[in-house]
Design a protein around this motif. Structure first.
Motif, short mmCIF file in Angstrom:
data_model
loop_
_atom_site.label_atom_id
_atom_site.label_comp_id
_atom_site.label_asym_id
_atom_site.label_seq_id
_atom_site.Cartn_x
_atom_site.Cartn_y
_atom_site.Cartn_z
N THR A 124 13.44 57.88 34.97
CA THR A 124 14.40 58.74 35.68
C THR A 124 14.09 60.22 35.51
O THR A 124 14.85 61.05 36.00
N GLY A 125 13.02 60.55 34.80
CA GLY A 125 12.66 61.95 34.60
C GLY A 125 13.39 62.60 33.44
O GLY A 125 13.35 63.82 33.28
N ASN A 126 14.05 61.81 32.62
CA ASN A 126 14.76 62.33 31.46
C ASN A 126 13.85 62.18 30.24
O ASN A 126 13.59 61.08 29.78
N PHE A 127 13.37 63.32 29.72
CA PHE A 127 12.42 63.29 28.62
C PHE A 127 13.06 63.74 27.30
O PHE A 127 12.37 64.12 26.36
N ASN A 128 14.38 63.72 27.23
CA ASN A 128 15.09 64.19 26.03
C ASN A 128 14.72 63.40 24.79
O ASN A 128 14.58 63.96 23.70
N SER A 129 14.56 62.09 24.92
CA SER A 129 14.24 61.28 23.74
C SER A 129 12.87 61.64 23.17
O SER A 129 12.70 61.72 21.96
N VAL A 130 11.90 61.89 24.06
CA VAL A 130 10.57 62.28 23.58
C VAL A 130 10.62 63.67 22.98
O VAL A 130 10.02 63.93 21.93
N GLU A 131 11.36 64.58 23.62
CA GLU A 131 11.46 65.94 23.10
C GLU A 131 12.14 65.97 21.74
O GLU A 131 11.73 66.72 20.85
N SER A 132 13.17 65.14 21.55
CA SER A 132 13.84 65.12 20.24
C SER A 132 12.90 64.56 19.17
O SER A 132 12.92 65.03 18.03
N LEU A 133 12.07 63.57 19.52
CA LEU A 133 11.09 63.06 18.56
C LEU A 133 10.04 64.12 18.24
O LEU A 133 9.62 64.26 17.09
N ARG A 134 9.63 64.86 19.26
CA ARG A 134 8.68 65.96 19.07
C ARG A 134 9.23 66.98 18.09
O ARG A 134 8.55 67.40 17.16
N ASP A 135 10.49 67.38 18.32
CA ASP A 135 11.13 68.38 17.45
C ASP A 135 11.27 67.84 16.03
O ASP A 135 11.03 68.56 15.06
N ALA A 136 11.68 66.59 15.90
CA ALA A 136 11.84 66.00 14.58
C ALA A 136 10.50 65.91 13.86
O ALA A 136 10.43 66.08 12.64
N ASN A 137 9.44 65.67 14.60
CA ASN A 137 8.11 65.58 14.01
C ASN A 137 7.65 66.95 13.50
O ASN A 137 6.99 67.03 12.47
N HIS A 138 8.00 68.01 14.21
CA HIS A 138 7.61 69.35 13.78
C HIS A 138 8.39 69.79 12.55
O HIS A 138 7.88 70.53 11.72
#
Length: 197
Positions: A105-119
């Motif tokens: 659906t074009g919602n990338f929030n879950s990936v972005e939150s994982l990215r932020d948590a990884n940083h």
């Protein structure tokens, strides 16, 4: 019947990254890879798992069932000589399924939150050094020669001896530690260690 649902090129790239992030946070998989439970090629097997999961999501013409994804994850863990019984396979599969639906659906929030948590994930040191004065550069040379450091060490509190058998023994009591000018305690050698009766 539902129309064919495919990820856009941008969504596919982000989803591929998301799979890698989810798998990198799966402790069972990371333990198996770090300890090479699957042999020398353990890291390659983990990378192959990420590729297989991505292919399963993007290349399958059939309806995607979570049970099939769980089977893929389980087979990969078996190839790493790891049996998972903690429910983490189901948890990882569920995260991946939700992430896939979001990316469709074009919602990338879950990936972005994982990215932020990884940083934000930074190793916390187990031993910290305390720097009281930063202008004591001339003292650093003395510390290197005598083997001492500014490391903070927790000393255990003395525990009362509750064992009646030890109360009758004639063990000498240790002398209290002497404090020096700079706050360090001088501790004598441990005696009677390794003494055989």
């Amino acid at each position: 019947m539902e129309g064919e649902r495919k990820l856009s090129a941008e969504a596919a790239a982000i989803f591929r990254e998301g799979i890698g992030l989810v798998l990198s946070r799966w402790s069972a998989l990371q333990l198996a890879v770090d300890n090479e439970w699957g042999g020398r090629g353990s890291r390659q097997k983990a990378e192959q798992l990420a590729a297989d999961a991505f292919s399963w999501f993007t290349q399958s013409a059939e309806i995607l069932y979570i049970d099939d994804l769980e089977d893929i994850l389980n087979e990969a863990m078996i190839s790493l000589n790891t049996m998972i019984e903690d429910g983490s396979i189901e948890e990882v599969a569920e995260k991946l399924m939700f992430m896939y639906e979001d990316c469709l659906t074009g919602n990338f929030n879950s990936v972005e939150s994982l990215r932020d948590a990884n940083h934000r994930r930074v190793a916390i040191p187990h031993v910290r050094q305390e720097n009281e004065d930063d202008d004591d550069d001339d003292d650093d040379d003395n510390e290197e020669t005598d083997g001492s450091s500014n490391m903070m060490v927790d000393t255990p509190e003395s525990q009362p001896n509750l064992d009646p058998a030890d109360a009758t023994s004639s063990k000498p009591t240790p002398k209290p530690a002497a404090k020096t000018e700079d706050g360090w305690e001088v501790v004598g050698p441990r005696r009677n260690r390794g003494k055989r009766n």
